[in-house]
Design a protein around this motif. Structure first.
Motif, PDB file in Angstrom:
ATOM      1  N   ARG A  87       0.811  -1.218   0.000  1.00  0.00           N
ATOM      2  CA  ARG A  87       0.000   0.000   0.000  1.00  0.00           C
ATOM      3  C   ARG A  87       0.845   1.269   0.000  1.00  0.00           C
ATOM      4  N   ARG A 129       5.519   3.224  -3.927  1.00  0.00           N
ATOM      5  CA  ARG A 129       5.256   4.252  -4.937  1.00  0.00           C
ATOM      6  C   ARG A 129       5.237   3.667  -6.347  1.00  0.00           C
ATOM      7  N   ASN A 130       5.958   2.590  -6.514  1.00  0.00           N
ATOM      8  CA  ASN A 130       6.039   1.940  -7.816  1.00  0.00           C
ATOM      9  C   ASN A 130       4.966   0.866  -7.927  1.00  0.00           C
ATOM     10  N   ARG A 131       4.214   0.884  -9.032  1.00  0.00           N
ATOM     11  CA  ARG A 131       3.117  -0.064  -9.204  1.00  0.00           C
ATOM     12  C   ARG A 131       3.604  -1.511  -9.219  1.00  0.00           C
ATOM     13  N   ALA A 132       4.689  -1.752  -9.913  1.00  0.00           N
ATOM     14  CA  ALA A 132       5.222  -3.116 -10.002  1.00  0.00           C
ATOM     15  C   ALA A 132       5.634  -3.627  -8.626  1.00  0.00           C
ATOM     16  N   THR A 133       6.239  -2.742  -7.826  1.00  0.00           N
ATOM     17  CA  THR A 133       6.651  -3.124  -6.474  1.00  0.00           C
ATOM     18  C   THR A 133       5.430  -3.417  -5.609  1.00  0.00           C
ATOM     19  N   ALA A 134       4.409  -2.577  -5.734  1.00  0.00           N
ATOM     20  CA  ALA A 134       3.176  -2.777  -4.968  1.00  0.00           C
ATOM     21  C   ALA A 134       2.542  -4.122  -5.307  1.00  0.00           C
ATOM     22  N   GLU A 135       2.506  -4.462  -6.581  1.00  0.00           N
ATOM     23  CA  GLU A 135       1.915  -5.732  -7.007  1.00  0.00           C
ATOM     24  C   GLU A 135       2.719  -6.920  -6.504  1.00  0.00           C
ATOM     25  N   VAL A 155      -5.626  -4.603  -3.802  1.00  0.00           N
ATOM     26  CA  VAL A 155      -4.461  -3.840  -4.263  1.00  0.00           C
ATOM     27  C   VAL A 155      -4.135  -4.193  -5.709  1.00  0.00           C
TER      28      VAL A 155
END
Length: 216
Positions: free
Chosen positions: A61, A64-70, A103
């Motif tokens: 959550r 900041r990076n979408r790939a990291t969040a996923e 998420v």
């Protein structure tokens, strides 16, 4: 001779019964202890996976990076699944799984997971406040999946949730949205006012209330 044989047979039978009773008395506590120890071990391992998953969800959550969040969210789901495999009736792990799926944008799957958490027998593991928060999240997912079609179900969840916890501004904002969708402006305004009582800085509640007041 026959009498002696009968007495002997009775004594042998009585001895056998005594031994059988002793065996049962001796074995049952061991089995109960073994089962309790197994349950405690499963609960401890499940808790370990749940805590790992909760930390991963927090990272997802805040990433900041979408790939990291996923990536973090997928790892959180894996930990939640491990916890569920150990304690299938633990609602907390099912809710964790739903939040991680959300998420990832997989709201239909998230909705199924939270449905399982709020349904018997898992719901028995939730306290009143915990169940209220879970109902608010389910309502949010229902509106995100299909606002018009699921508004009645979401409204029902939110009314129940607000009866369990009165200090959830997000819940009151969602309740206001449901009433607004149904054309119930007075009820919607009241819900947004309740949200502002709890969280005076709520921009969403303030804007929605202003919009409704200007339209009357």
């Amino acid at each position: 001779m026959q009498i002696i044989s009968s007495e002997t047979a009775i004594q042998v039978a009585f001895l056998a019964l005594t031994l059988a009773i002793f065996f049962v008395i001796y074995k049952l506590p061991k089995k109960a202890f073994s089962k309790l120890r197994s349950n405690n071990r499963a609960a401890s391992q499940s808790s370990h996976h749940f805590l790992n998953g909760a930390q991963l969800l927090s990272r997802a959550r805040s990433a900041r990076n979408r790939a990291t969040a996923e990536s973090f969210a997928k790892d959180a789901i894996a930990e939640a699944d491990r916890a569920i495999s150990l304690l299938p009736r633990d609602a907390a792990a099912l809710i964790l799984r739903a939040l991680a799926l959300d998420v990832l944008g997989r709201r239909t799957s998230a909705l199924r997971s939270i449905d399982a958490a709020i349904s018997p027998p898992a719901v028995k593991s939730l306290l009143g406040r915990e169940k209220g928060d879970a109902l608010v999240k389910r309502a949010e997912l229902q509106l995100a999946v299909n606002r018009r079609r699921r508004v009645d179900s979401a409204l029902s969840d939110l009314v129940e949730a607000m009866s369990l916890t009165r200090d959830n501004p997000k819940g009151f904002c969602l309740l206001g949205q449901c009433y607004e969708i149904k054309g119930m402006k007075d009820e919607a305004c009241e819900a947004f006012r309740e949200a502002l009582k709890i969280e005076p800085e709520s921009t969403q509640a303030r804007q929605c209330l202003a919009r409704l007041n200007s339209s009357t």
